[in-house]
Design a protein around this motif. Structure first.
Motif, PDB file in Angstrom:
ATOM      1  N   ASP A 254       0.821  -1.214   0.000  1.00 50.92           N
ATOM      2  CA  ASP A 254       0.000   0.000   0.000  1.00 50.92           C
ATOM      3  C   ASP A 254       0.857   1.266   0.000  1.00 50.92           C
ATOM      4  O   ASP A 254       0.373   2.358   0.322  1.00 50.92           O
ATOM      5  N   ILE A 255       2.147   1.131  -0.300  1.00 50.79           N
ATOM      6  CA  ILE A 255       3.039   2.286  -0.379  1.00 50.79           C
ATOM      7  C   ILE A 255       3.210   2.679  -1.836  1.00 50.79           C
ATOM      8  O   ILE A 255       3.473   1.830  -2.693  1.00 50.79           O
ATOM      9  N   MET A 256       3.061   3.967  -2.096  1.00 52.96           N
ATOM     10  CA  MET A 256       3.145   4.468  -3.458  1.00 52.96           C
ATOM     11  C   MET A 256       4.611   4.654  -3.859  1.00 52.96           C
ATOM     12  O   MET A 256       5.396   5.244  -3.114  1.00 52.96           O
ATOM     13  N   ALA A 257       4.979   4.162  -5.000  1.00 52.23           N
ATOM     14  CA  ALA A 257       6.337   4.337  -5.523  1.00 52.23           C
ATOM     15  C   ALA A 257       6.440   5.668  -6.252  1.00 52.23           C
ATOM     16  O   ALA A 257       5.455   6.399  -6.418  1.00 52.23           O
TER      17      ALA A 257
ATOM     18  N   ARG B 105       3.949  -0.256  -4.625  1.00 51.37           N
ATOM     19  CA  ARG B 105       5.120  -1.121  -4.567  1.00 51.37           C
ATOM     20  C   ARG B 105       4.670  -2.588  -4.407  1.00 51.37           C
ATOM     21  O   ARG B 105       3.636  -2.866  -3.825  1.00 51.37           O
ATOM     22  N   HIS B 106       5.536  -3.504  -4.908  1.00 52.91           N
ATOM     23  CA  HIS B 106       5.202  -4.925  -4.789  1.00 52.91           C
ATOM     24  C   HIS B 106       6.481  -5.725  -4.639  1.00 52.91           C
ATOM     25  O   HIS B 106       7.587  -5.267  -4.957  1.00 52.91           O
ATOM     26  N   GLU B 107       6.330  -6.940  -4.146  1.00 55.00           N
ATOM     27  CA  GLU B 107       7.451  -7.852  -3.961  1.00 55.00           C
ATOM     28  C   GLU B 107       7.127  -9.192  -4.601  1.00 55.00           C
ATOM     29  O   GLU B 107       5.977  -9.637  -4.592  1.00 55.00           O
ATOM     30  N   HIS B 108       8.188  -9.839  -5.130  1.00 52.56           N
ATOM     31  CA  HIS B 108       8.061 -11.188  -5.666  1.00 52.56           C
ATOM     32  C   HIS B 108       8.586 -12.170  -4.623  1.00 52.56           C
ATOM     33  O   HIS B 108       9.766 -12.111  -4.248  1.00 52.56           O
ATOM     34  N   LEU B 109       7.712 -13.027  -4.145  1.00 45.94           N
ATOM     35  CA  LEU B 109       8.073 -13.996  -3.110  1.00 45.94           C
ATOM     36  C   LEU B 109       7.960 -15.425  -3.650  1.00 45.94           C
ATOM     37  O   LEU B 109       7.185 -15.708  -4.551  1.00 45.94           O
ATOM     38  N   GLU B 110       8.761 -16.304  -3.076  1.00 44.97           N
ATOM     39  CA  GLU B 110       8.791 -17.696  -3.518  1.00 44.97           C
ATOM     40  C   GLU B 110       7.939 -18.564  -2.604  1.00 44.97           C
ATOM     41  O   GLU B 110       8.068 -18.493  -1.375  1.00 44.97           O
ATOM     42  N   LEU B 111       7.082 -19.358  -3.203  1.00 46.15           N
ATOM     43  CA  LEU B 111       6.331 -20.373  -2.476  1.00 46.15           C
ATOM     44  C   LEU B 111       6.848 -21.740  -2.895  1.00 46.15           C
ATOM     45  O   LEU B 111       6.697 -22.158  -4.047  1.00 46.15           O
TER      46      LEU B 111
END
Length: 419
Positions: free
Chosen positions: A44-47, A53-59
């Protein structure tokens, strides 16, 4: 300090540096496979570019091979709620697994070992050198999956030697060939004997540890190799009892299957749709009986043999099936009704055998088709088309129904797949 003065103590470990330690680690059992799936988490943070903003996470998740196409227990399947019309398709719907399961401890899992064998020429440029590759798969995997080449459900476990055995006299050469085959197979399958009796704890595709009993269930091969396994001469059926006044067996006193638990090798020798029905009953017999009196006719959407069928140098299952599609239509108004009935009954039998799923009703129709053939086949002798029906491939048709009852539908053990 003088470090060189310190004595070097041996730890007794099986490695002496990091590289050898990692090599030993790589040899450890890895267990079930894992797969990585990427998850995109939006915050929810604006770039600076006015986007979130977003993150790529591994499952990482457990991803064993064949986990969704494996069976660990036999099943009874029916088309009706009253259980009057039995379904036979996968191996776990046949009677064999139920019979063996009843003889094992509670909770034991049967691994249905399927072997296949097909003589292979090594090279056209190295003389006539040949080998017998032996492949292994298991009937616990659905037949639709294990018969696909790209899923790698079948593995090569060995090459059996093929030799002319010039060190033997001509009169003893044939028996020596049988002894060599069984000795080599016994060495190859030695681990199956103890594991089949006592079982082995294995991590299976469902994620649980099972007490698994690997048991030889099927051996898929051509007729000459079936005779090698059954120790019978090629003039005899490997499924039937030999009459006491006929010498139809070879003196092999230690066959490789002697010590294999719960294995009836004569049940393991499966029917062969490609060689027995397509190439044998249809091409080598029915076509040869009728070919002199029919001519090819062209139909839209069907394969047309422009140069006739006698000039086809190599017949595969595809050519046989294409010819079967038009064969009856070629006979109509050309041959007598009895011959047409013979052709229809044999083709009906061949088509019913190839069903992916059988029921009691389809097996009954198969049996009726075979009976119709035997009721009308006398016309072929009367017309001097053939002398007799003492042919092993025609004889083998009587074993298909019992084989389907025991091991499931015949498409699961067709020799087309190993080839």
């Amino acid at each position: 300090m003088e470090f060189s003065a310190f004595p070097v103590c041996k730890s007794g470990m099986s490695f002496n540096n990091a590289h050898s330690f990692l090599r030993y680690m790589d040899r450890l059992h890895t267990g079930l496979g894992w797969a990585c799936e990427m998850i995109d988490v939006k915050g929810d943070i604006m770039a600076e570019d006015r986007t979130l903003r977003h993150e790529h996470l591994e499952l990482w998740q457990w991803n064993p091979a064949f986990w969704d196409v494996m069976s660990y227990i036999p099943e009874y399947a029916y088309t009706d709620a009253n259980g009057e019309n039995h379904i036979y398709d996968e191996m776990w719907t046949g009677n064999w697994w139920w019979d063996v399961q009843a003889r094992l401890p509670d909770g034991a899992v049967v691994m249905l070992v399927i072997l296949s064998l097909d003589k292979t020429t090594l090279s056209q440029f190295s003389g006539d050198k040949k080998l017998l590759p032996v492949y292994l798969t298991i009937g616990n995997i659905s037949k639709d999956v294990r018969c696909q080449v790209l899923v790698h459900a079948t593995m090569l476990i060995g090459y059996l030697p093929v030799s002319k055995l010039k060190c033997f006299q001509k009169k003893s050469w044939s028996l020596a060939r049988y002894h060599l085959f069984h000795h080599a197979m016994s060495l190859l399958l030695c681990p199956l004997a103890d594991a089949g009796h006592h079982g082995r704890e294995m991590v299976c595709a469902d994620g649980y540890i099972h007490q698994v009993h690997p048991i030889l269930t099927m051996y898929i091969m051509d007729f000459p190799e079936q005779c090698l396994v059954a120790c019978n001469k090629e003039s005899q059926c490997p499924h039937c009892l030999v009459q006491s006044n006929k010498c139809g067996l070879h003196a092999v006193f230690d066959p490789f299957w002697k010590e294999l638990p719960f294995t009836n090798i004569f049940t393991c020798l499966t029917s062969d749709i490609l060689h027995q029905l397509h190439k044998g009953v249809f091409h080598d017999h029915l076509v040869q009986w009728c070919m002199p009196i029919v001519a090819m006719t062209q139909y839209p959407g069907l394969c047309h043999f422009k140069k006739g069928i006698s000039l086809v140098s190599q017949w595969t299952g595809t050519e046989h099936k294409e010819m079967q599609r038009v064969f009856v239509s070629l006979l109509v108004d050309v041959v007598e009704d009895h011959i047409l009935m013979v052709a229809c009954s044999l083709l009906d039998f061949i088509y019913y055998v190839q069903l992916h799923q059988h029921m009691d009703t389809t097996l009954t129709v198969m049996e009726e088709s075979l009976k119709t053939f035997h009721d009308h086949k006398h016309i072929l002798i009367e017309l001097e088309v053939c002398k007799d029906f003492n042919v092993l491939k025609i004889h083998s048709m009587q074993h298909y129904i019992s084989s389907i009852h025991t091991l499931g539908s015949a498409d699961g053990y067709n020799t087309e797949h190993p080839k």
